[in-house]
Motif scaffolding. Structure first.
Motif, short mmCIF file in Angstrom:
data_model
loop_
_atom_site.label_atom_id
_atom_site.label_comp_id
_atom_site.label_asym_id
_atom_site.label_seq_id
_atom_site.Cartn_x
_atom_site.Cartn_y
_atom_site.Cartn_z
N HIS A 74 -15.80 26.59 26.36
CA HIS A 74 -15.58 25.96 25.05
C HIS A 74 -14.54 24.86 25.20
CE1 HIS A 74 -15.76 26.46 20.51
NE2 HIS A 74 -14.77 25.58 20.67
N MET A 75 -15.01 23.62 25.25
CA MET A 75 -14.11 22.48 25.32
C MET A 75 -14.80 21.29 24.65
SD MET A 75 -15.70 20.53 27.78
CE MET A 75 -14.38 19.41 28.24
N HIS A 76 -14.04 20.22 24.41
CA HIS A 76 -14.56 19.08 23.66
C HIS A 76 -14.22 17.76 24.36
CE1 HIS A 76 -14.78 22.01 20.37
NE2 HIS A 76 -13.50 22.25 20.56
N VAL A 77 -15.10 16.81 24.23
CA VAL A 77 -14.81 15.43 24.61
C VAL A 77 -14.85 14.60 23.33
CG1 VAL A 77 -15.65 13.41 25.86
CG2 VAL A 77 -15.65 15.65 26.96
N VAL A 78 -13.82 13.80 23.13
CA VAL A 78 -13.70 13.00 21.90
C VAL A 78 -13.34 11.58 22.30
CG1 VAL A 78 -12.58 12.77 19.65
CG2 VAL A 78 -12.88 15.04 20.67
N GLU A 79 -14.17 10.62 21.93
CA GLU A 79 -13.91 9.21 22.25
C GLU A 79 -14.16 8.37 21.00
OE1 GLU A 79 -15.09 7.62 26.07
OE2 GLU A 79 -15.99 9.56 26.59
N THR A 94 -7.32 11.97 18.58
CA THR A 94 -7.05 10.99 19.62
C THR A 94 -8.13 11.11 20.69
OG1 THR A 94 -5.59 12.58 20.71
CG2 THR A 94 -4.56 10.98 19.24
N ALA A 95 -8.20 10.12 21.56
CA ALA A 95 -9.26 10.10 22.58
C ALA A 95 -8.98 11.12 23.68
CB ALA A 95 -9.37 8.71 23.17
N HIS A 96 -10.02 11.83 24.08
CA HIS A 96 -9.96 12.76 25.21
C HIS A 96 -11.29 12.62 25.95
CE1 HIS A 96 -6.28 14.65 23.74
NE2 HIS A 96 -6.83 14.62 22.54
N THR A 97 -11.25 11.90 27.05
CA THR A 97 -12.47 11.48 27.74
C THR A 97 -12.98 12.53 28.71
OG1 THR A 97 -11.29 10.46 29.58
CG2 THR A 97 -11.62 9.10 27.60
N LEU A 98 -14.19 12.31 29.20
CA LEU A 98 -14.75 13.20 30.21
C LEU A 98 -13.89 13.17 31.47
CD1 LEU A 98 -16.93 15.07 31.33
CD2 LEU A 98 -18.26 13.03 31.95
N HIS A 99 -13.42 12.01 31.86
CA HIS A 99 -12.56 11.92 33.05
C HIS A 99 -11.31 12.77 32.87
CE1 HIS A 99 -10.33 10.32 36.44
NE2 HIS A 99 -9.32 10.06 35.62
N ASN A 125 -24.20 14.08 17.57
CA ASN A 125 -23.85 14.66 18.87
C ASN A 125 -23.79 13.63 20.00
OD1 ASN A 125 -24.02 17.79 18.33
ND2 ASN A 125 -25.80 16.90 17.31
N SER A 126 -23.71 12.35 19.66
CA SER A 126 -23.81 11.29 20.67
C SER A 126 -22.74 11.40 21.75
CB SER A 126 -23.72 9.91 20.00
OG SER A 126 -24.74 9.74 19.05
N CYS A 127 -21.51 11.66 21.35
CA CYS A 127 -20.42 11.74 22.33
C CYS A 127 -20.64 12.93 23.26
CB CYS A 127 -19.09 11.85 21.60
SG CYS A 127 -17.65 11.83 22.69
N LEU A 128 -20.97 14.06 22.70
CA LEU A 128 -21.23 15.26 23.50
C LEU A 128 -22.39 15.03 24.47
CD1 LEU A 128 -21.50 18.92 22.28
CD2 LEU A 128 -23.50 17.82 23.28
N LEU A 129 -23.48 14.47 23.98
CA LEU A 129 -24.66 14.27 24.83
C LEU A 129 -24.39 13.26 25.94
CD1 LEU A 129 -27.33 14.23 22.00
CD2 LEU A 129 -26.98 16.05 23.68
#
Length: 349
Positions: A74-79, A94-99, A125-129
């Motif tokens: 359970h984690m999230h990516v937010v951009e 705030t931004a939290h990228t895949l990297h 779901n664009s960011c997640l996908l």
């Protein structure tokens, strides 16, 4: 069930300081580095002596002790700059990228990720996908949020190919109130989409509502996963010297019944959102019951990037999870890897 003596040892030991930088003269250190109300005691010399005698060598890091191929379930990516958040979002992330996520997970010792749609993106779901597509299905899975009335079957099939394996219903984050009939209708609509693909339905709701889920589940024909320990209200425990009894929590007995029945998983995650106790004795009591009645259906997760909390260090909680598994061979691998793989259809060795 773990013995009382073993339980007391775990209570004293689960949250040891895991890094030399936390060893300071301050008698209290906020090792989760969250809001001031969430602080945890530096453990006593007695605990450190126990670890030096019975625990792993001090030179063996947490990263080295996690089972190989562990999952953060359970984690999230937010951009927000690339993928704007919903106009109805209840907070500004705030931004939290895949990297950044991969750096965090690598430092912790986790190799595989489950992206969960955060509330700020609503049903987009664009960011997640995008993150799932870049990571690939060999290391990634995802749980999406959608409107059952508008989503197309071919869209779900495309998402399945990418690694989507679940639908999320988030009541808690947005403060939504549902009665039994609305919850039942919502679950039935989602089950119609999840059932043909063997997806789970992941539910984030207050623990007191779990009794309603218990009544509805037999009609769904799908497996479900309950987020964040079931999201209990722990404010009423005043630590008057008595042991914490999770069965006094409204909805806890229903959650245990669901776990026993075999179609429900629960995530041990986001402790900082729940417990105000320095040693998290309340959550540990819940965790021991989960692991006792359903060791094959309890899931570990970090809830990274800990939205709406700052400077959180999840290592002490991860240490605690390892300690809770220490008395039973293979249980750590179950908690950190196998249960997630079985829940989300990951083919492994």
């Amino acid at each position: 069930m773990l013995s009382g003596e073993t339980g007391m040892v775990l209570l004293r030991s689960c949250l040891r300081v895991a890094s030399p930088c936390w060893s300071c003269s301050d008698p209290k250190t906020n090792i989760l580095r969250g809001p001031p109300s969430i602080s945890f005691d530096i453990l006593s010399t007695r605990v450190e002596q126990r670890r030096s005698t019975h625990g792993p060598p001090a030179s063996v890091s947490l990263k080295q002790r996690l089972p190989p191929n562990s999952w953060d379930s359970h984690m999230h990516v937010v951009e927000p700059e690339r993928f704007p958040v919903s106009p109805t979002a209840v907070y500004n992330p705030t931004a939290h990228t895949l990297h950044e996520a991969l750096v965090f997970e690598s430092e912790l010792g986790v190799e595989n990720l489950v992206f969960v749609q955060p509330s700020v993106y609503g049903t987009d779901n664009s960011c997640l996908l995008d993150a799932l597509r870049r990571l690939g299905p060999s290391r990634g899975r995802a749980v999406v949020v959608l409107d059952p009335a508008t989503v197309k079957p071919e869209t779900l099939d495309e998402w399945h190919t990418l690694g989507v394996r679940g639908l999320r219903i988030n009541i808690q984050s947005v403060g939504k109130v549902m009665d039994k009939f609305e919850l039942e209708e919502t679950l039935l609509q989602h089950a119609e989409l999840a059932r043909p693909r063997n997806w789970i339905i992941e539910i984030y709701l207050p623990l007191k509502m779990v009794s309603m889920v218990e009544l509805i589940l037999p009609r769904l024909g799908v497996r479900i996963c309950i987020d964040h320990f079931g999201s209990p209200d722990l404010a009423s425990w005043d630590d008057d010297g008595s042991a914490f009894n999770p069965y006094n929590l409204q909805g806890f007995s229903s959650l245990i019944s669901l776990l026993r029945a075999g179609r429900t998983y629960v995530k041990m995650s986001a402790p900082y959102r729940l417990s105000k106790d320095h040693q998290m004795r309340d959550l540990q009591a819940m965790a021991r019951e989960f692991l006792s009645v359903a060791p094959n259906r309890v899931i570990y997760a970090t809830d990274w990037p800990h939205t709406r909390f700052s400077r959180v260090d999840i290592s002490p909680f991860t240490e605690c999870c390892l300690e809770l598994c220490a008395t039973k061979p293979g249980l750590a691998e179950r908690l950190f890897r196998r249960n997630t793989e079985e829940m989300l259809g990951v083919v492994s060795d």
